[in-house]
Design a protein around this motif. Sequence first.
Motif, PDB file in Angstrom:
ATOM      1  N   TRP A  63       1.044  -1.812  -0.038  1.00  0.00           N
ATOM      2  CA  TRP A  63       0.463  -0.144  -0.350  1.00  0.00           C
ATOM      3  C   TRP A  63       1.109   1.223  -0.326  1.00  0.00           C
ATOM      4  N   GLN A  64       1.732   1.371   0.580  1.00  0.00           N
ATOM      5  CA  GLN A  64       2.668   2.451   0.443  1.00  0.00           C
ATOM      6  C   GLN A  64       2.867   2.482  -0.858  1.00  0.00           C
ATOM      7  N   TYR A  65       3.223   1.713  -1.783  1.00  0.00           N
ATOM      8  CA  TYR A  65       3.880   1.684  -3.528  1.00  0.00           C
ATOM      9  C   TYR A  65       2.830   2.564  -3.832  1.00  0.00           C
ATOM     10  N   VAL A  66       1.507   1.884  -3.661  1.00  0.00           N
ATOM     11  CA  VAL A  66       0.418   2.752  -4.484  1.00  0.00           C
ATOM     12  C   VAL A  66       0.553   4.445  -4.076  1.00  0.00           C
ATOM     13  N   CYS A  67       0.544   4.172  -2.550  1.00  0.00           N
ATOM     14  CA  CYS A  67       0.435   5.817  -2.184  1.00  0.00           C
ATOM     15  C   CYS A  67       1.724   7.019  -2.817  1.00  0.00           C
ATOM     16  N   ARG A  68       2.529   5.404  -3.434  1.00  0.00           N
ATOM     17  CA  ARG A  68       3.931   6.424  -3.540  1.00  0.00           C
ATOM     18  C   ARG A  68       3.451   6.770  -5.264  1.00  0.00           C
ATOM     19  N   VAL A  69       2.671   5.974  -6.424  1.00  0.00           N
ATOM     20  CA  VAL A  69       2.130   5.811  -7.281  1.00  0.00           C
ATOM     21  C   VAL A  69       1.031   6.701  -8.077  1.00  0.00           C
ATOM     22  N   GLY A  72      -4.111  10.589  -4.729  1.00  0.00           N
ATOM     23  CA  GLY A  72      -5.354  10.574  -3.831  1.00  0.00           C
ATOM     24  C   GLY A  72      -6.205   9.810  -3.585  1.00  0.00           C
ATOM     25  N   VAL A  73      -4.845   8.502  -2.839  1.00  0.00           N
ATOM     26  CA  VAL A  73      -5.476   7.274  -2.338  1.00  0.00           C
ATOM     27  C   VAL A  73      -5.713   7.028  -1.396  1.00  0.00           C
ATOM     28  N   GLY A  74      -5.079   8.071  -0.613  1.00  0.00           N
ATOM     29  CA  GLY A  74      -4.856   8.198   0.853  1.00  0.00           C
ATOM     30  C   GLY A  74      -6.727   8.576   1.184  1.00  0.00           C
ATOM     31  N   SER A  75      -7.578   8.229   1.016  1.00  0.00           N
ATOM     32  CA  SER A  75      -9.037   8.548   1.543  1.00  0.00           C
ATOM     33  C   SER A  75      -9.492   6.831   1.426  1.00  0.00           C
ATOM     34  N   LEU A  76      -9.341   6.298   0.812  1.00  0.00           N
ATOM     35  CA  LEU A  76      -9.768   4.894  -0.052  1.00  0.00           C
ATOM     36  C   LEU A  76      -9.093   3.969   1.352  1.00  0.00           C
ATOM     37  N   LEU A  77      -7.973   3.968   1.513  1.00  0.00           N
ATOM     38  CA  LEU A  77      -7.259   3.358   2.717  1.00  0.00           C
ATOM     39  C   LEU A  77      -7.722   3.438   4.071  1.00  0.00           C
TER      40      LEU A  77
END
Length: 132
Positions: A63-69, A72-77
Amino acid sequence: MEADGPSKDPHLLCLGNADNGFNRLNRMMVETWVAGIVELAKVARKYPQSTYAGVTQCLQSEWQYVCRVDPGVGSLLKPVEDALVSSFLPALFDFKQDQKISDSFRELLGNAVKQGGLVAIRNPTVGASRLH
């Protein structure tokens, strides 16, 4: 042989509409991570070191990799954080069923060991914007 289009292959979902594709792919990944956290929580009382390694070395890295890419993914986590707080961390620390993880304890758990934290299982919703 029929080729899978972007709607069938989760790795190609982002090729169509960028917002829709990333969000659908990220939601699928979040569901997978939540399921993994719940499964690891089931054995965390018996094998705390192995489950800790599974979360920190595998799931958290994903999930940290997805955050780097995707910025706007923070709210989905949020479901990932909810699964950590409600099932994994209480099992890891062998809390009784009526015990909850307090906000201050959760914040302490999210810090790196060098920063005075205990286990460095970071809150994915807080760190997402920092990682991008």
